[in-house]
Write a protein that holds these residues in place. Structure first.
Motif, short mmCIF file in Angstrom:
data_model
loop_
_atom_site.label_atom_id
_atom_site.label_comp_id
_atom_site.label_asym_id
_atom_site.label_seq_id
_atom_site.Cartn_x
_atom_site.Cartn_y
_atom_site.Cartn_z
N GLU A 1 0.53 -1.23 0.01
CA GLU A 1 -0.03 0.09 -0.02
C GLU A 1 0.95 1.21 0.21
O GLU A 1 0.48 2.28 -0.59
N GLU A 2 2.11 1.07 0.60
CA GLU A 2 2.99 2.47 0.70
C GLU A 2 3.59 2.64 -0.57
O GLU A 2 3.60 3.73 -1.04
N ILE A 3 3.72 1.56 -1.39
CA ILE A 3 4.40 1.55 -2.66
C ILE A 3 3.40 2.11 -3.74
O ILE A 3 3.47 3.09 -4.44
N SER A 4 2.09 1.40 -3.50
CA SER A 4 1.04 1.93 -4.55
C SER A 4 0.84 3.31 -4.45
O SER A 4 0.16 4.15 -5.39
N ALA A 5 0.90 4.20 -3.36
CA ALA A 5 0.72 5.43 -3.02
C ALA A 5 1.63 6.47 -3.56
O ALA A 5 1.13 7.58 -3.45
N ARG A 6 2.76 5.87 -3.95
CA ARG A 6 3.85 6.72 -4.63
C ARG A 6 3.57 7.09 -6.17
O ARG A 6 3.01 6.05 -6.88
N PRO A 7 4.08 8.05 -6.69
CA PRO A 7 4.16 8.05 -8.02
C PRO A 7 4.69 7.03 -8.79
O PRO A 7 5.80 6.47 -8.32
N MET A 8 4.22 6.72 -9.99
CA MET A 8 4.77 5.42 -10.67
C MET A 8 4.65 4.17 -9.75
O MET A 8 5.32 2.97 -9.98
N GLY A 9 3.66 4.28 -8.78
CA GLY A 9 3.22 3.04 -8.03
C GLY A 9 3.29 1.70 -8.63
O GLY A 9 3.46 0.90 -8.06
N ALA A 10 2.20 1.73 -9.65
CA ALA A 10 1.94 0.59 -10.19
C ALA A 10 3.29 -0.10 -10.90
O ALA A 10 3.45 -1.19 -10.91
N VAL A 11 4.06 0.83 -11.63
CA VAL A 11 5.38 0.32 -12.19
C VAL A 11 6.34 -0.42 -11.10
O VAL A 11 6.71 -1.43 -11.32
N LEU A 12 6.37 0.42 -9.93
CA LEU A 12 7.13 -0.13 -8.81
C LEU A 12 6.52 -1.49 -8.25
O LEU A 12 7.36 -2.44 -8.03
N LEU A 13 5.17 -1.73 -8.07
CA LEU A 13 4.59 -2.92 -7.63
C LEU A 13 5.04 -4.04 -8.45
O LEU A 13 5.37 -5.13 -8.40
N TRP A 14 4.69 -3.82 -9.88
CA TRP A 14 5.12 -4.90 -10.87
C TRP A 14 6.50 -4.97 -11.08
O TRP A 14 6.94 -6.45 -11.30
N SER A 15 7.44 -4.38 -10.68
CA SER A 15 8.86 -4.46 -10.89
C SER A 15 9.19 -5.47 -9.67
O SER A 15 9.85 -6.28 -9.95
#
Length: 263
Positions: A50-64
């Motif tokens: 949830e912390e990652i998804s709230a950041r800019p480019m969160g979706a990209v970071l989650l998939w990475s």
């Protein structure tokens, strides 16, 4: 062909170790918030996502992150099938351990990718722990199964802490490629982080045993509730802050492994 396969395996391993580092560092940071009085977010994998998804480019970071964890699962599968680096890498004990870790990281990669796919809130580690414990207790001999699992988790935590304290991780690192300062920094992160991680596992295992003995699945605790339980001990917030800082350090140690581990 063998060299290309080896390079792919090494790349998958390093991506997986880096992904593990991100999760542990974020969980530790969230636990530090709890120690400071801000308990608004779960200090577990769900909270980290949830912390990652709230950041800019969160979706990209989650998939990475999900891709990195798939790499971790593939690396452990390779170790189970073909053996790991080191003199005892082809023993049945190392292969069985690698197979278990492959299953675990496959589950983690699936949960992260599922979160990334719908960006929705899933069950917390506490909810999952209670649900699984409740189902297990309903099985024939369920109390014994849950108690055995709890003892296994607790002993695993002790084993993790002891191996960290004796710096056994050094046998897997390319120490010759480090400077003296880098070796010292890795030792601080590896020892402190490993002991903190082992302590969390040990306490979680103890709660699982208690849930089995009392036949109350609600007494089983996930990562978030386990971390919060440290705050109930004497000097609780200080103790929780120390454990949380240790988890952050384990995350940093995972980054060091991604760079220097022999795979």
């Amino acid at each position: 062909m063998a060299e290309a396969t080896g390079a792919m395996t090494a790349g998958a391993a390093r991506a997986g170790l880096a992904a593990r580092g991100v999760i542990y560092a974020l969980v530790g940071a969230l636990a530090l918030r709890i120690a400071s009085g801000d308990g608004s977010r779960q200090a577990d994998r769900q909270g980290a996502l949830e912390e990652i998804s709230a950041r800019p480019m969160g979706a990209v970071l989650l998939w990475s992150l999900a891709i990195g964890l798939v790499g971790m699962a593939l690396w452990r599968l390779s170790e189970a099938l073909f053996g790991a680096a080191g003199p005892d890498g082809r023993t049945w004990r190392r292969r069985l351990s690698a197979a278990a870790r492959c299953v675990f990281y496959t589950f983690v990669a699936h949960s992260v990718s599922a979160f990334a796919a719908d960006a929705g809130r899933g069950a917390s580690s506490d909810e999952q722990s209670r649900d699984v414990t409740a189902r297990a207790l309903e099985l024939p001999g369920g109390q014994w199964l849950v108690a055995a699992a709890g003892i296994g988790v607790a002993l695993g935590g002790v084993w993790v802490g002891v191996r960290a304290g004796t710096r056994s991780y050094r046998e897997h690192l390319r120490l010759g490629g480090m400077s003296r300062w880098e070796r010292r920094a890795v030792d601080v992160a590896g020892v402190t982080g490993g002991i903190a991680r082992g302590a969390v596992f040990t306490v979680a295992g103890a709660f699982l045993v208690r849930a089995a003995v009392d036949y109350q699945p609600d007494k089983a605790k996930g990562l978030d509730d386990t971390l919060r339980s440290f705050a109930d001990a004497p000097l609780g917030r200080l103790l929780l802050a120390c454990v949380a800082a240790g988890l952050v350090l384990f995350g940093l140690f995972s980054f060091a492994e991604a760079r220097w581990r022999e795979v």
